[in-house]
Motif scaffolding. Sequence first.
Motif, short mmCIF file in Angstrom:
data_model
loop_
_atom_site.label_atom_id
_atom_site.label_comp_id
_atom_site.label_asym_id
_atom_site.label_seq_id
_atom_site.Cartn_x
_atom_site.Cartn_y
_atom_site.Cartn_z
N TYR A 1 1.34 -1.31 0.01
CA TYR A 1 0.08 0.49 -0.07
C TYR A 1 0.96 1.36 0.26
CZ TYR A 1 -3.55 3.61 1.86
OH TYR A 1 -4.16 4.92 1.61
N GLY A 2 2.06 1.95 0.56
CA GLY A 2 3.13 2.56 1.64
C GLY A 2 3.22 3.09 -0.33
N LYS A 3 4.03 1.98 -1.11
CA LYS A 3 4.70 2.29 -2.35
C LYS A 3 3.74 2.77 -3.12
CE LYS A 3 8.86 -0.68 -1.61
NZ LYS A 3 9.20 -2.31 -2.25
N THR A 4 2.76 2.14 -3.82
CA THR A 4 1.38 2.32 -4.42
C THR A 4 0.68 3.65 -4.29
OG1 THR A 4 0.56 0.18 -4.04
CG2 THR A 4 -0.83 1.78 -5.26
N ARG A 5 0.57 4.31 -3.01
CA ARG A 5 0.18 5.84 -2.29
C ARG A 5 1.19 6.28 -2.25
NH1 ARG A 5 -1.88 6.77 3.65
NH2 ARG A 5 0.08 6.45 4.14
N ASP A 6 2.63 6.73 -2.16
CA ASP A 6 3.72 6.98 -2.87
C ASP A 6 3.61 7.60 -4.77
OD1 ASP A 6 4.21 7.70 -0.02
OD2 ASP A 6 6.35 6.13 -0.33
N SER A 7 3.16 5.84 -5.12
CA SER A 7 2.89 6.49 -6.98
C SER A 7 2.39 7.31 -7.06
CB SER A 7 3.73 5.49 -7.52
OG SER A 7 2.14 4.28 -7.06
N ARG A 8 0.90 7.40 -7.12
CA ARG A 8 0.14 8.32 -7.03
C ARG A 8 0.31 9.46 -6.81
NH1 ARG A 8 -4.56 7.78 -4.93
NH2 ARG A 8 -5.59 8.41 -7.09
N HIS A 9 0.97 10.30 -5.38
CA HIS A 9 0.96 11.21 -4.84
C HIS A 9 2.44 11.75 -5.99
CE1 HIS A 9 3.91 13.80 -2.70
NE2 HIS A 9 2.54 14.02 -2.26
N ASP A 10 3.08 10.84 -6.35
CA ASP A 10 3.90 11.11 -7.50
C ASP A 10 3.86 11.52 -8.71
OD1 ASP A 10 6.11 11.10 -5.58
OD2 ASP A 10 6.64 9.05 -5.86
N ALA A 11 2.90 10.55 -9.04
CA ALA A 11 2.10 11.33 -10.49
C ALA A 11 1.57 12.18 -10.65
CB ALA A 11 0.45 9.80 -10.67
N LYS A 12 -0.14 12.54 -9.22
CA LYS A 12 -0.32 13.85 -9.01
C LYS A 12 0.56 14.98 -8.98
CE LYS A 12 -3.60 15.58 -5.93
NZ LYS A 12 -4.84 15.31 -4.72
N HIS A 13 1.33 14.64 -8.07
CA HIS A 13 2.67 16.01 -8.32
C HIS A 13 3.44 16.49 -9.81
CE1 HIS A 13 5.61 18.66 -6.64
NE2 HIS A 13 6.31 17.96 -7.79
N SER A 14 3.28 15.18 -10.39
CA SER A 14 3.89 15.65 -12.16
C SER A 14 3.14 16.24 -12.84
CB SER A 14 4.53 14.19 -12.37
OG SER A 14 5.06 13.55 -12.08
N LEU A 15 1.72 16.06 -12.36
CA LEU A 15 0.65 16.07 -14.10
C LEU A 15 0.17 18.27 -13.00
CD1 LEU A 15 -2.63 13.42 -12.83
CD2 LEU A 15 -0.93 14.62 -15.51
N THR A 16 0.18 18.30 -11.68
CA THR A 16 0.21 19.38 -11.40
C THR A 16 1.29 20.73 -12.06
OG1 THR A 16 -0.68 18.80 -9.34
CG2 THR A 16 0.20 20.98 -8.83
N THR A 17 2.54 19.79 -11.72
CA THR A 17 3.64 20.37 -12.31
C THR A 17 3.72 21.29 -13.79
OG1 THR A 17 5.37 19.48 -10.45
CG2 THR A 17 5.99 20.31 -12.45
N GLY A 18 3.52 19.51 -14.09
CA GLY A 18 2.95 20.15 -15.35
C GLY A 18 2.35 20.92 -16.70
N ALA A 19 0.93 21.27 -15.29
CA ALA A 19 -0.40 22.48 -15.58
C ALA A 19 0.18 23.83 -14.85
CB ALA A 19 -1.31 22.00 -14.50
N GLU A 20 1.14 23.67 -14.50
CA GLU A 20 1.39 24.83 -13.93
C GLU A 20 2.17 25.31 -14.52
OE1 GLU A 20 3.26 24.60 -10.12
OE2 GLU A 20 1.96 24.54 -8.74
N GLY A 21 3.61 24.53 -15.56
CA GLY A 21 4.16 25.00 -16.78
C GLY A 21 3.75 25.55 -17.99
#
Length: 218
Positions: free
Chosen positions: A197-217
Amino acid sequence: MRINEDTLLEGSKVVLVPYNAEHVPRYHQWMMSVELQKLTASEPLTLEQEYDMQRSWREDEDKCTFIILDKQRWTDPSISEEECMVGDINLFLTDPSDMSLAELEIMIAEPSYRGRGFGKEVTCMMMHYGINKLGIKKFEVKIGLENRISVDMFKKLQFQELSISEVFQEVTLGLTVSEASWEELLGSTDIAQEREYGKTRDSRHDAKHSLTTGAEGN
């Protein structure tokens, strides 16, 4: 129960995750519903009491609990895990002298998800987990007599009527299984994929962060 504190189970429609503190506010909101209180024979709790209950379910050795998530929404990292919550499912070890017996309890809290096969899939996933991880061989469920949808679902899974309580207006159904008979009942297909669970949750968080960073760029 600590055994599943870092276990994620992924099925075709749902994902099961441990019941954590961040799930409590949504769960507490559900349990303010008079309908759900009636269906689950529960009394309303304060938010503080709900947090205490969450800790109990996590730590007590006679309870195993998962939160049910909508897999389709969960696969979108822009949607928080709390927004994906559909309900919960529990196994209670009710007899200290017989650790192979467990009471199963499922709640599809979001009305829009009822009658769509979510309950059956979650039940099969939890029973498979109970058989293979906890050594459960006998399952029982207690269902209100008015809840015909749940009664019919469990009977389709070969649960048999054990008793009826007129006082509590509920029926108790039971099923005794072995790994062989369970495979015969469901076929040879995999019921769920188990992941950390921990690794899967972290991967979702990283993906969400990438989406947010991409949108801001942009």
